[in-house]
Design a protein around this motif. Sequence first.
Motif, mmCIF file in Angstrom:
data_model
loop_
_atom_site.group_PDB
_atom_site.id
_atom_site.type_symbol
_atom_site.label_atom_id
_atom_site.label_comp_id
_atom_site.label_asym_id
_atom_site.label_seq_id
_atom_site.Cartn_x
_atom_site.Cartn_y
_atom_site.Cartn_z
ATOM 1 N N GLY A 211 4.150 15.461 -13.796
ATOM 2 C CA GLY A 211 4.310 14.659 -14.991
ATOM 3 C C GLY A 211 4.250 13.167 -14.784
ATOM 4 O O GLY A 211 4.418 12.399 -15.740
ATOM 5 N N GLN A 212 4.006 12.720 -13.538
ATOM 6 C CA GLN A 212 3.937 11.294 -13.253
ATOM 7 C C GLN A 212 2.644 10.974 -12.511
ATOM 8 O O GLN A 212 2.067 11.833 -11.833
ATOM 9 C CB GLN A 212 5.125 10.844 -12.397
ATOM 10 N N ALA A 213 2.192 9.737 -12.636
ATOM 11 C CA ALA A 213 1.052 9.290 -11.834
ATOM 12 C C ALA A 213 1.456 9.272 -10.364
ATOM 13 O O ALA A 213 2.602 8.960 -10.025
ATOM 14 C CB ALA A 213 0.616 7.902 -12.271
ATOM 15 N N PRO A 214 0.558 9.613 -9.451
ATOM 16 C CA PRO A 214 0.891 9.570 -8.028
ATOM 17 C C PRO A 214 1.287 8.160 -7.596
ATOM 18 O O PRO A 214 0.788 7.169 -8.121
ATOM 19 C CB PRO A 214 -0.418 9.997 -7.340
ATOM 20 N N SER A 215 2.208 8.088 -6.640
ATOM 21 C CA SER A 215 2.591 6.817 -6.024
ATOM 22 C C SER A 215 1.957 6.734 -4.644
ATOM 23 O O SER A 215 1.814 7.746 -3.960
ATOM 24 C CB SER A 215 4.117 6.712 -5.887
ATOM 25 N N VAL A 216 1.584 5.526 -4.225
ATOM 26 C CA VAL A 216 0.887 5.339 -2.955
ATOM 27 C C VAL A 216 1.618 4.302 -2.114
ATOM 28 O O VAL A 216 1.958 3.225 -2.603
ATOM 29 C CB VAL A 216 -0.573 4.881 -3.167
ATOM 30 N N TRP A 217 1.861 4.641 -0.847
ATOM 31 C CA TRP A 217 2.403 3.689 0.115
ATOM 32 C C TRP A 217 1.456 3.593 1.306
ATOM 33 O O TRP A 217 0.710 4.522 1.600
ATOM 34 C CB TRP A 217 3.775 4.143 0.612
ATOM 35 N N LYS A 218 1.522 2.450 1.959
ATOM 36 C CA LYS A 218 0.734 2.254 3.176
ATOM 37 C C LYS A 218 1.649 1.804 4.292
ATOM 38 O O LYS A 218 2.512 0.948 4.092
ATOM 39 C CB LYS A 218 -0.359 1.198 2.942
ATOM 40 N N GLN A 219 1.441 2.364 5.448
ATOM 41 C CA GLN A 219 2.217 1.946 6.612
ATOM 42 C C GLN A 219 1.816 0.525 7.013
ATOM 43 O O GLN A 219 0.640 0.239 7.201
ATOM 44 C CB GLN A 219 1.955 2.906 7.775
ATOM 45 N N VAL A 220 2.791 -0.349 7.098
ATOM 46 C CA VAL A 220 2.543 -1.726 7.521
ATOM 47 C C VAL A 220 3.216 -1.940 8.865
ATOM 48 O O VAL A 220 4.420 -1.749 9.006
ATOM 49 C CB VAL A 220 3.073 -2.734 6.478
ATOM 50 N N VAL A 221 2.430 -2.312 9.866
ATOM 51 C CA VAL A 221 2.954 -2.548 11.208
ATOM 52 C C VAL A 221 2.826 -4.035 11.532
ATOM 53 O O VAL A 221 2.334 -4.831 10.726
ATOM 54 C CB VAL A 221 2.192 -1.695 12.243
ATOM 55 N N ARG A 222 3.273 -4.421 12.704
ATOM 56 C CA ARG A 222 3.287 -5.842 13.066
ATOM 57 C C ARG A 222 1.898 -6.469 12.973
ATOM 58 O O ARG A 222 1.741 -7.619 12.558
ATOM 59 C CB ARG A 222 3.858 -6.009 14.474
ATOM 60 N N GLY A 223 0.884 -5.703 13.343
ATOM 61 C CA GLY A 223 -0.466 -6.254 13.332
ATOM 62 C C GLY A 223 -1.041 -6.456 11.944
ATOM 63 O O GLY A 223 -2.077 -7.112 11.792
ATOM 64 N N THR A 224 -0.385 -5.894 10.919
ATOM 65 C CA THR A 224 -0.901 -6.033 9.554
ATOM 66 C C THR A 224 0.156 -6.602 8.614
ATOM 67 O O THR A 224 0.179 -6.284 7.423
ATOM 68 C CB THR A 224 -1.399 -4.661 9.009
ATOM 69 N N LEU A 225 1.013 -7.465 9.128
ATOM 70 C CA LEU A 225 2.080 -8.058 8.322
ATOM 71 C C LEU A 225 1.531 -8.840 7.132
ATOM 72 O O LEU A 225 2.196 -8.971 6.105
ATOM 73 C CB LEU A 225 2.953 -8.977 9.184
ATOM 74 N N GLU A 226 0.304 -9.371 7.263
ATOM 75 C CA GLU A 226 -0.287 -10.149 6.178
ATOM 76 C C GLU A 226 -0.477 -9.282 4.918
ATOM 77 O O GLU A 226 -0.659 -9.819 3.827
ATOM 78 C CB GLU A 226 -1.649 -10.716 6.596
ATOM 79 N N GLN A 227 -0.430 -7.977 5.050
ATOM 80 C CA GLN A 227 -0.633 -7.106 3.908
ATOM 81 C C GLN A 227 0.642 -6.886 3.099
ATOM 82 O O GLN A 227 0.610 -6.226 2.060
ATOM 83 C CB GLN A 227 -1.207 -5.765 4.390
ATOM 84 N N LEU A 228 1.761 -7.440 3.565
ATOM 85 C CA LEU A 228 2.995 -7.333 2.795
ATOM 86 C C LEU A 228 2.962 -8.320 1.627
ATOM 87 O O LEU A 228 2.340 -9.355 1.694
ATOM 88 C CB LEU A 228 4.198 -7.644 3.680
#
Length: 228
Positions: A211-228
Amino acid sequence: MSNRILSVLTLSAALFLPNAHAAEEGVLDIYIVRHGQTHWNLEKKLQGSTDNALNETGTKQAKDLGDKLAGVKFDQIYSSGLKRAKDTAAAFAGSTKVTPLPELNERSFGKFEGIYEDDRSAVEFAEFGKRVTVLDDSLDGGESLQSQANRVKTAVATIRQQHKQGNIAIVAHGGVNPLVLSALLDIPVAEAVSRIKQGNDEVYLVRVREGQAPSVWKQVVRGTLEQL
């Protein structure tokens, strides 16, 4: 694509992983994993359906992934039938069953398979870039994007039918996982392939709740901190 889905994608760089240790009743968590690095990844060669093994870095990435996901109790893990995906899945499977599905294999890129993804194959790579998202283009001896999308969608539907709740993982490829997301989030195929770029050591989590739209998360590690 609906605004509802767009709002979900806007939040896709959220902190990873929410409630990862225990499955909620009526909630299916799908971890989408790309295989570790191979020599062709390192050399920036277009890999496609060529069945390469993990290199030393890829083996370490797979092991590190096992450490990161150690707290998740998987009901089942699905991988493509190619060695690099199966070996990545084995690194964190433990006693969980791994089921290879050829429907999750990477696409054959026909005459472009094995070319360099930079100036070393500049002419061929430019042509590939123009043709790779054309749905009915089989790339001179390869597989069309529509054919690949159809089989991946079938695999996702089969998996969804077998799992209504719990934790599962899909371990596949840079050209396959955007199609998995396309099927789960109702994103047009060409858009998913052109816009979603998953690294060898990145993990996505799609949470499906009735009954809800899917939720999406992405793993953020030290090398991709700019994506926070």
